[in-house]
Design a protein around this motif. Sequence first.
Motif, PDB file in Angstrom:
ATOM      1  N   PHE A 105       0.797  -1.223   0.000  1.00 50.17           N
ATOM      2  CA  PHE A 105       0.000   0.000   0.000  1.00 50.17           C
ATOM      3  C   PHE A 105       0.832   1.277   0.000  1.00 50.17           C
ATOM      4  O   PHE A 105       0.384   2.314   0.472  1.00 50.17           O
ATOM      5  CB  PHE A 105      -0.926   0.008   1.228  1.00 50.17           C
ATOM      6  CG  PHE A 105      -1.749  -1.232   1.356  1.00 50.17           C
ATOM      7  CD1 PHE A 105      -2.718  -1.551   0.421  1.00 50.17           C
ATOM      8  CD2 PHE A 105      -1.532  -2.107   2.407  1.00 50.17           C
ATOM      9  CE1 PHE A 105      -3.475  -2.708   0.542  1.00 50.17           C
ATOM     10  CE2 PHE A 105      -2.285  -3.266   2.545  1.00 50.17           C
ATOM     11  CZ  PHE A 105      -3.259  -3.569   1.607  1.00 50.17           C
ATOM     12  N   GLY A 106       2.030   1.214  -0.490  1.00 50.31           N
ATOM     13  CA  GLY A 106       2.891   2.387  -0.526  1.00 50.31           C
ATOM     14  C   GLY A 106       4.093   2.120  -1.395  1.00 50.31           C
ATOM     15  O   GLY A 106       3.985   1.468  -2.429  1.00 50.31           O
ATOM     16  N   ARG A 107       5.240   2.593  -0.951  1.00 47.80           N
ATOM     17  CA  ARG A 107       6.485   2.406  -1.703  1.00 47.80           C
ATOM     18  C   ARG A 107       7.640   2.198  -0.747  1.00 47.80           C
ATOM     19  O   ARG A 107       7.647   2.711   0.363  1.00 47.80           O
ATOM     20  CB  ARG A 107       6.771   3.625  -2.565  1.00 47.80           C
ATOM     21  CG  ARG A 107       5.674   3.929  -3.569  1.00 47.80           C
ATOM     22  CD  ARG A 107       6.167   3.948  -4.977  1.00 47.80           C
ATOM     23  NE  ARG A 107       5.074   3.934  -5.930  1.00 47.80           N
ATOM     24  CZ  ARG A 107       4.379   4.991  -6.303  1.00 47.80           C
ATOM     25  NH1 ARG A 107       4.666   6.171  -5.792  1.00 47.80           N
ATOM     26  NH2 ARG A 107       3.421   4.889  -7.181  1.00 47.80           N
ATOM     27  N   VAL A 108       8.632   1.473  -1.222  1.00 41.97           N
ATOM     28  CA  VAL A 108       9.864   1.264  -0.483  1.00 41.97           C
ATOM     29  C   VAL A 108      11.000   1.681  -1.402  1.00 41.97           C
ATOM     30  O   VAL A 108      11.053   1.268  -2.565  1.00 41.97           O
ATOM     31  CB  VAL A 108      10.033  -0.215  -0.053  1.00 41.97           C
ATOM     32  CG1 VAL A 108      11.343  -0.417   0.687  1.00 41.97           C
ATOM     33  CG2 VAL A 108       8.847  -0.664   0.803  1.00 41.97           C
ATOM     34  N   TYR A 109      11.895   2.514  -0.883  1.00 37.00           N
ATOM     35  CA  TYR A 109      13.010   3.023  -1.670  1.00 37.00           C
ATOM     36  C   TYR A 109      14.333   2.698  -0.990  1.00 37.00           C
ATOM     37  O   TYR A 109      14.427   2.667   0.235  1.00 37.00           O
ATOM     38  CB  TYR A 109      12.916   4.539  -1.825  1.00 37.00           C
ATOM     39  CG  TYR A 109      11.690   5.008  -2.557  1.00 37.00           C
ATOM     40  CD1 TYR A 109      11.593   4.900  -3.942  1.00 37.00           C
ATOM     41  CD2 TYR A 109      10.618   5.570  -1.864  1.00 37.00           C
ATOM     42  CE1 TYR A 109      10.461   5.334  -4.609  1.00 37.00           C
ATOM     43  CE2 TYR A 109       9.480   6.009  -2.531  1.00 37.00           C
ATOM     44  CZ  TYR A 109       9.410   5.886  -3.900  1.00 37.00           C
ATOM     45  OH  TYR A 109       8.292   6.315  -4.561  1.00 37.00           O
ATOM     46  N   LEU A 110      15.344   2.521  -1.810  1.00 40.57           N
ATOM     47  CA  LEU A 110      16.725   2.372  -1.346  1.00 40.57           C
ATOM     48  C   LEU A 110      17.552   3.494  -1.946  1.00 40.57           C
ATOM     49  O   LEU A 110      17.269   3.956  -3.064  1.00 40.57           O
ATOM     50  CB  LEU A 110      17.309   1.039  -1.805  1.00 40.57           C
ATOM     51  CG  LEU A 110      16.851  -0.201  -1.051  1.00 40.57           C
ATOM     52  CD1 LEU A 110      17.131  -1.456  -1.863  1.00 40.57           C
ATOM     53  CD2 LEU A 110      17.531  -0.273   0.298  1.00 40.57           C
ATOM     54  N   SER A 111      18.572   3.910  -1.223  1.00 44.22           N
ATOM     55  CA  SER A 111      19.530   4.857  -1.792  1.00 44.22           C
ATOM     56  C   SER A 111      20.338   4.124  -2.851  1.00 44.22           C
ATOM     57  O   SER A 111      20.396   2.885  -2.864  1.00 44.22           O
ATOM     58  CB  SER A 111      20.456   5.416  -0.703  1.00 44.22           C
ATOM     59  OG  SER A 111      21.185   4.367  -0.096  1.00 44.22           O
ATOM     60  N   GLU A 112      20.960   4.875  -3.734  1.00 42.67           N
ATOM     61  CA  GLU A 112      21.750   4.274  -4.817  1.00 42.67           C
ATOM     62  C   GLU A 112      22.837   3.340  -4.282  1.00 42.67           C
ATOM     63  O   GLU A 112      23.122   2.310  -4.882  1.00 42.67           O
ATOM     64  CB  GLU A 112      22.392   5.372  -5.677  1.00 42.67           C
ATOM     65  CG  GLU A 112      21.403   6.257  -6.413  1.00 42.67           C
ATOM     66  CD  GLU A 112      20.705   5.564  -7.573  1.00 42.67           C
ATOM     67  OE1 GLU A 112      21.274   4.610  -8.142  1.00 42.67           O
ATOM     68  OE2 GLU A 112      19.581   5.992  -7.898  1.00 42.67           O
ATOM     69  N   ASP A 113      23.428   3.691  -3.142  1.00 45.37           N
ATOM     70  CA  ASP A 113      24.493   2.860  -2.572  1.00 45.37           C
ATOM     71  C   ASP A 113      23.959   1.743  -1.669  1.00 45.37           C
ATOM     72  O   ASP A 113      24.731   1.000  -1.075  1.00 45.37           O
ATOM     73  CB  ASP A 113      25.509   3.724  -1.813  1.00 45.37           C
ATOM     74  CG  ASP A 113      24.900   4.440  -0.618  1.00 45.37           C
ATOM     75  OD1 ASP A 113      23.695   4.246  -0.313  1.00 45.37           O
ATOM     76  OD2 ASP A 113      25.631   5.217   0.024  1.00 45.37           O
ATOM     77  N   ARG A 114      22.625   1.674  -1.529  1.00 47.12           N
ATOM     78  CA  ARG A 114      21.950   0.629  -0.744  1.00 47.12           C
ATOM     79  C   ARG A 114      22.343   0.662   0.737  1.00 47.12           C
ATOM     80  O   ARG A 114      22.313  -0.345   1.421  1.00 47.12           O
ATOM     81  CB  ARG A 114      22.180  -0.744  -1.360  1.00 47.12           C
ATOM     82  CG  ARG A 114      21.747  -0.807  -2.825  1.00 47.12           C
ATOM     83  CD  ARG A 114      22.051  -2.121  -3.478  1.00 47.12           C
ATOM     84  NE  ARG A 114      21.037  -3.131  -3.280  1.00 47.12           N
ATOM     85  CZ  ARG A 114      19.833  -3.165  -3.842  1.00 47.12           C
ATOM     86  NH1 ARG A 114      19.471  -2.190  -4.636  1.00 47.12           N
ATOM     87  NH2 ARG A 114      18.996  -4.143  -3.609  1.00 47.12           N
TER      88      ARG A 114
END
Length: 191
Positions: free
Chosen positions: A54-63
């Motif tokens: 029900f939303g979003r999960v994001y990672l930074s480019e360097d994880r």
Amino acid sequence: MIKAAYTDKETVVRILTAAFADNKSVNYVVRQGRGRIARIRALMAYSFELCMLFGRVYLSEDRQACALTLFPDRKKTTLKTILLDLRLALNVIGPGRVRRVMQREVRIKAAYPATPINYLWFIGVLPGEQRQGTGSRLLRQLLAHGQRPVYLETSMIDNVNWYTKRGFEVYQTLQFGHGDLYLLRTSTARA
């Protein structure tokens, strides 16, 4: 910023468990004592699952950092969410503490507007990678990416300062057993 997939679950849970191990608000929700870190991991896994649904999960480019956002107006009750909630109540919160934690959640949710929002549930950076701008970059990208006002809460005064420097405002403070809980929103949002 990378949109996470289910295969990123372990990375996200690892980052958030490390970043929130000493967070007052998280430790208010999670039953204390032996196995506390495992219960924090389970809370983060629960949050990951709901945000993937029900939303979003994001990672930074360097994880090294991640953010979990939820769109509360899109949340639905399904057999899967009921099972996730039961597991959370029994294994993470503890049966004797569920009522107290639910009352806390009701008070928090009552402070959010009825209009659609982007609820920033968690944003965290691995402790060894903090203070290098990774979290700030991720938050800036997240804010630029969304069209809804962003709401969140924190129990950590250092976090309040970090968010206000990045365009948020405290619009309400709630009192709980762990101290003050600061409710923030992007300064362009008005309830």
